[in-house]
Design an enzyme around this catalytic site. Structure first.
Site, PDB file in Angstrom:
ATOM      1  N   GLY A  33      35.606  43.676  38.333  1.00 28.71           N
ATOM      2  CA  GLY A  33      36.036  44.706  39.278  1.00 28.71           C
ATOM      3  C   GLY A  33      37.446  44.422  39.785  1.00 28.71           C
ATOM      4  N   SER A  34      37.659  44.706  41.055  1.00 27.02           N
ATOM      5  CA  SER A  34      39.023  44.598  41.588  1.00 27.02           C
ATOM      6  C   SER A  34      39.523  43.160  41.660  1.00 27.02           C
ATOM      7  CB  SER A  34      39.072  45.213  42.978  1.00 27.02           C
ATOM      8  OG  SER A  34      38.688  46.556  42.896  1.00 27.02           O
TER       9      SER A  34
END
Lengths: 379, 628
Positions: B322-323
């Protein structure tokens, strides 16, 4: 042309060959194999299908092969010597890199119905090719140093391959077989003495150099040699076998405990009881008498080989016959020395008795060659 | 036929010579047969019937495992065991039935033992009962004449005093099974001892051979009732080597407890040398249950748990980062020069790529953002844009330099490599060309990108230190330090690394940073990055219908929550990665856990190692007066 010359030399042809088939040898081989079937039946605890039945089938196949080989002229087998050697060598190379490894070291090619051990074939192929070499080589050159090189190379090549497996037993048999043919061919005895003393000297140098500044081998290599010479340092492996094997042999006494009555082997003390250690069971059940009789049967086979070889004027035939006889002799004597605790355990089967296909087929085939040499000799 | 006469004559001479030698050897064989079979027959008959030469294995004690401050994590406990040897017990069934009057032994167990006995070689002892009381042993010893082949023994049993906190790291031992024997090519006779304990998981399995040690042998002569007549040979073995971990119990316990109730993993690493300080996976289990074979009900309970307690999620769990992957993308873009430090990109809330709409997590968009702000707010559009500009190959290259997508060498089974995709990889494995949309997805750590918590902690440690750190978990093997101080510098510009570090600082310390609520507001500051990774594909319909609220979904379709960080921001000491499986937003679920573990790590102060295992061991021996 060949027909006329054979006729002239008194070599039997056609159906007359049957008359000259060496029946005593065939009978002796069958007797020893039969004792083998009995022992396989005994060590499997009375189970016919386990080991005895496949062994009988192999014997039958091998016996038919022997007859076919017997009636083929020895001149054909002579011309097949080099191809046989080359094929065995290629197969040895093949198993070295692609073969199936079982029981630690022995390697084979799985053909489905049989597992071929090329090292077994090599034992005979080497004798064939060296016999051919000395048949071809002029008498006067036999003891010349440079003419000694080819047979040594021919022996060294397969030896290195089997030592690499590692299979010391086969390597010893190969070297002995080749040495015997060279001895019979008339290579000067000085070479043999030089060879034996240089090996002894090397071993001595290796041993006494240990711990000094000039130590020849690495320490771990010495340790390996030690375990090899003294199996009791590996008490759960070989040492245990030897101890139990000696107990079994000794407890057989003069006349043995009787067929299927050997407690040591029946109680599963020996994991190799149907292969390399089958003599142990035999001696436990049939005692000293049985052992001596078996030994006599083996010696009689060799004796007949000597008789026919001495009367054979074909140099190839004579060398081949005694070379095969010697290989057979080394087979059973190394095996017996091993199970009776006189030699390290190197993994040599008892010929015609131990359970195993390749050795059975190769030995019967080899005696086919002996028969062929006998039948097709000038009379 | 005109053969020279000389040949046959020489041949005959040689043949006779050979025959003579062979006869000599045959004579030796006959002499030996006579010697064994006739002369010494009585001796061997006696050996065969009345005495037995017996070889007993002396199992070595397994290596002890310590944590970084000297707490014992795995040790050997003494237990009383009773064994039976078939070749000594003339009638094993009768002997066992007599034994059943003295110690608790069920009929079923007796038949099991008899079956076991028939399978083993005659001299191999088979365990009858273990974990017995002293009274039982005393009763058996008193009755030993009527119990041939029964041997009371002081055995060793593995014990994990701290239990669950280190279950995934240490793993556990268990009785060796036929399946194990068929899987490993190991001729150690110890493995033939029934119920011998070997490592089945974790360090116990991976470092099995050194931990096991080497067996000693005792060759003894016994009489028919099994009494030892004399010891013929005594070859001593060597105990297994001791290990010391870099992981400390205090932090490990704290991390495990903090994650209770979640399906979660956390890794803490020393930013200066790569030492793993905590490697916690939740939920966990009690490894002691496995030591003597786990019961079926316990096994099923562990296996059926949807939180997968048996898996070590720190190294075996792979998640889309993810981020938390955005630092990698930013570093790749900066290094490649496709953006500069002040460049701003406009975020309208989505980006159209080849006719498909790629959304930013913030519906209304972030407006104009620089790289530092994009990290701070975790703006997706910014990273779609720079990812496409720099290309997947550069991103993967950077990721590997930071320790993602490569297999780290930890002494644990099944350490996974994760996945950093390339165009070639996709063509080979998915039989498809690489699309630009794939690059955009990779830009926010979604799509094909997969990483383990260990890799994320390594990445963060490398970003924080600028060094190529290798995770290290064993501090000492057999009292020898494994430390190698040769961490090379990362091949990135310090200027670029600093820019990313400021972005990470903002995440935790800027009021609009995504992890501001989980900041450390003390002398030390933490820098970090949140991540929320999707495990499902959001259909257009769902997005338009607005039913994408995480809480409304079944647990196994919710987003994973991630956080990576390091502290203190100045002179960093520790890096951390936390993942909460299906936990929802990283800022809400993972960041608070990471903050608490980090605070604990900082409060523990000096991370020095405890007393040497060797000293502990020799002290214990002196006190108890017995070898362990």
């Amino acid at each position: 042309m060949s027909f006329i010359s054979e006729k002239y030399q008194g070599i039997p042809t056609g159906f007359r060959k049957i008359l000259h088939f060496h029946w005593p040898i065939a009978l002796l081989l069958t007797s020893v194999s039969f004792i083998g079937f009995l022992m396989l039946f005994s060590v499997s605890g009375g189970n016919f299908n386990k080991w005895a039945e496949p062994q009988i089938i192999r014997f039958c196949i091998g016996f038919i092969a022997m007859i076919v080989i017997s009636f083929t002229p020895i001149s054909i087998w002579r011309s097949m010597s080099i191809p046989t050697y080359l094929i065995s060598l290629i197969l040895l190379f093949y198993v070295e890199y692609f073969g199936i490894t079982g029981k630690g070291a022995q390697r084979w090619i799985d053909l489905g119905f049989i597992r071929l051990q090329p090292s077994e074939f090599m034992k005979i192929a080497l004798v064939m090719v060296i016999a051919l070499y000395y048949d071809w080589l002029g008498e006067d050159k036999v003891s010349k140093l440079r003419w000694l090189l080819p047979p040594i190379l021919l022996t060294a090549l397969p030896m290195i391959l089997v030592l690499n497996q590692p299979d010391l037993g086969t390597a010893i048999l190969l070297a002995s077989g080749a040495a015997v043919v060279m001895l019979l061919a008339g290579v000067s005895l000085w070479y043999f003495m030089a060879g034996i003393s240089s090996i002894a000297g090397l071993v001595y140098a290796v041993i006494i150099s240990r711990g000094t500044e000039f130590q020849i081998l690495k320490n771990y290599q010495y340790q390996r040699i030690e375990t090899f010479l003294d199996p009791s340092s590996d008490p759960l492996g070989t040492g245990y076998h030897i101890t139990q094997s000696k107990i079994a042999l000794g407890s057989g006494g003069y006349s043995g405990r009787g067929f299927m009555q050997g407690t040591q082997s029946q109680l599963n003390f020996l994991p190799e009881k149907h292969t390399d250690f089958i003599f142990t069971t035999f001696a436990e059940e049939f005692g000293f008498l049985g052992g001596i009789i078996l030994l006599l049967l083996y010696i009689l086979i060799i004796f007949f080989c000597y008789l026919t070889a001495m009367q054979n004027h074909n140099r190839y035939s004579a060398l081949l016959t005694l070379g095969i006889a010697a290989t057979f002799f080394f087979y059973f004597s190394v095996n017996m020395l091993m199970v009776m605790g006189l030699a390290p355990v190197v993994g040599v089967p008892l010929p015609l008795m131990s359970y195993g296909g390749s050795a059975m087929l190769v030995l019967l085939g080899a005696f086919g060659l002996v028969q062929s040499a006998h039948i097709h000799k000038a009379r | 036929m005109n053969l020279p006469l000389k040949t046959p004559r020489r041949f005959r001479r040689r043949a006779l010579l050979l025959a003579g030698m062979q006869l000599g050897l045959a004579g030796t064989l006959a002499w030996r047969m006579n010697q064994l079979g006739v002369k010494e027959s009585d001796k061997f008959r006696l050996l065969a019937e009345e005495n037995r030469i017996n070889i007993r294995l002396q199992p070595p004690s397994r290596g002890i495992i310590y944590d970084r401050s000297g707490n014992t994590l795995a040790l050997n406990r003494q237990v009383y065991t009773i064994e039976i040897i078939r070749e000594q017990a003339t009638d094993p069934e009768a002997v066992l039935n007599r034994l059943a009057e003295l110690i608790p032994l069920s009929k079923i167990r007796i038949s099991e033992i008899l079956k076991e006995l028939s399978r083993r070689r005659a001299f191999v002892p088979v365990t009858v009962a273990t974990g017995l009381e002293w009274e039982h042993i005393a009763a058996v010893s008193a009755n030993s004449p009527s119990l041939p082949g029964i041997i009371p023994k002081l055995g060793l049993n593995r014990k994990y005093p701290i239990g669950a906190d280190f279950a995934h790291v240490i793993g556990y031992v268990g009785p060796v099974s036929d399946y194990d024997l068929s899987q490993i090519n190991d001729k150690d006779p110890l493995l033939l001892i029934p119920r011998f304990q070997i490592g089945k998981n974790g360090i116990e399995a991976k470092v099995e051979k050194p931990l096991r040690g080497k067996a000693g042998y005792k060759t003894i002569e016994v009489n028919s009732v099994g009494r030892v007549m004399r010891v013929l040979k005594d070859q001593s073995g060597s105990p297994g080597v001791n290990l010391q971990l870099t992981i400390g119990h205090d932090l490990q316990r704290f991390a495990t407890e903090r994650m209770q109730g979640e399906s979660s993993a956390a890794v803490v690493m020393d930013v200066n040398n790569g030492d793993v300080l905590a490697l916690a996976s939740a939920p966990t289990f009690d490894p002691n249950k496995f030591v003597n074979g786990i019961s079926v009900s316990d096994w099923e309970a562990l296996n059926d748990n949807k939180y997968r307690p048996l898996a070590n999620k720190t190294v075996q769990g792979l998640y889309p980062p993810g981020s938390t992957f955005k630092m990698v993308v930013a570093l790749a873009a900066l290094t490649d020069g496709v953006i500069n430090k002040n460049e701003e990109i406009f975020c309208p809330g989505h980006k159209d790529i080849n006719g498909r709409k790629f959304h930013c997590w913030r519906k209304g968009g972030h407006g104009k953002v620089s790289l530092r702000e994009a990290l701070r707010y975790s703006c997706d559009v910014f990273f779609y844009d720079i990812a496409i500009r720099v290309g997947i190959e550069k991103i993967t290259e950077t990721a590997k330099a930071l320790g993602l997508g490569i297999k780290h060498d930890l002494p644990l089974p099944a350490v996974r490599t994760g996945l950093m995709p390339t165009k070639q990889w996709k063509r080979k494995n998915k039989k498809q060309d690489w699309f630009i949309g794939d690059t955009a997805n990779a830009g926010i750590g979604q799509g094909f990108v997969l990483a383990s918590p260990l890799q994320l902690a390594t990445m963060t440690a490398r970003l924080a230190s600028g060094l190529i750190l290798q995770p290290r978990m064993l501090n000492m093997i057999d009292n020898k330090s494994t430390f190698i101080n040769e961490n090379q510098k990362l091949n990135f510009k310090t200027e670029h690394l600093n820019l990313i570090r400021t972005g990470m600082y903002d995440v935790s310390n800027h009021p609009r940073g995504t992890a501001f609520s989980s900041r450390i507001d003390e002398k030390y500051k933490m820098a970090g990055k949140t991540g929320t990774s999707q495990v499902r594909f959001i259909s257009k319909k769902e997005r338009e219908g607005g039913v994408t609220k995480n809480e409304d979904l079944p647990w196994n379709r919710r987003d994973h929550a991630l956080f990576v960080g390091y502290a203190p921001y100045k002179n960093p000491r520790y890096s951390i990665s936390v993942i909460v499986e299906h936990g929802g937003a990283g800022s809400r679920k993972a960041a608070p856990i990471a903050r608490d573990i980090m605070k604990k790590a900082l409060s523990l102060g000096e991370n020095s190692y405890g007393p040497m295992p060797n000293q502990i061991r020799s002290d214990k021996i002196k006190k108890s007066g017995k070898t362990v």
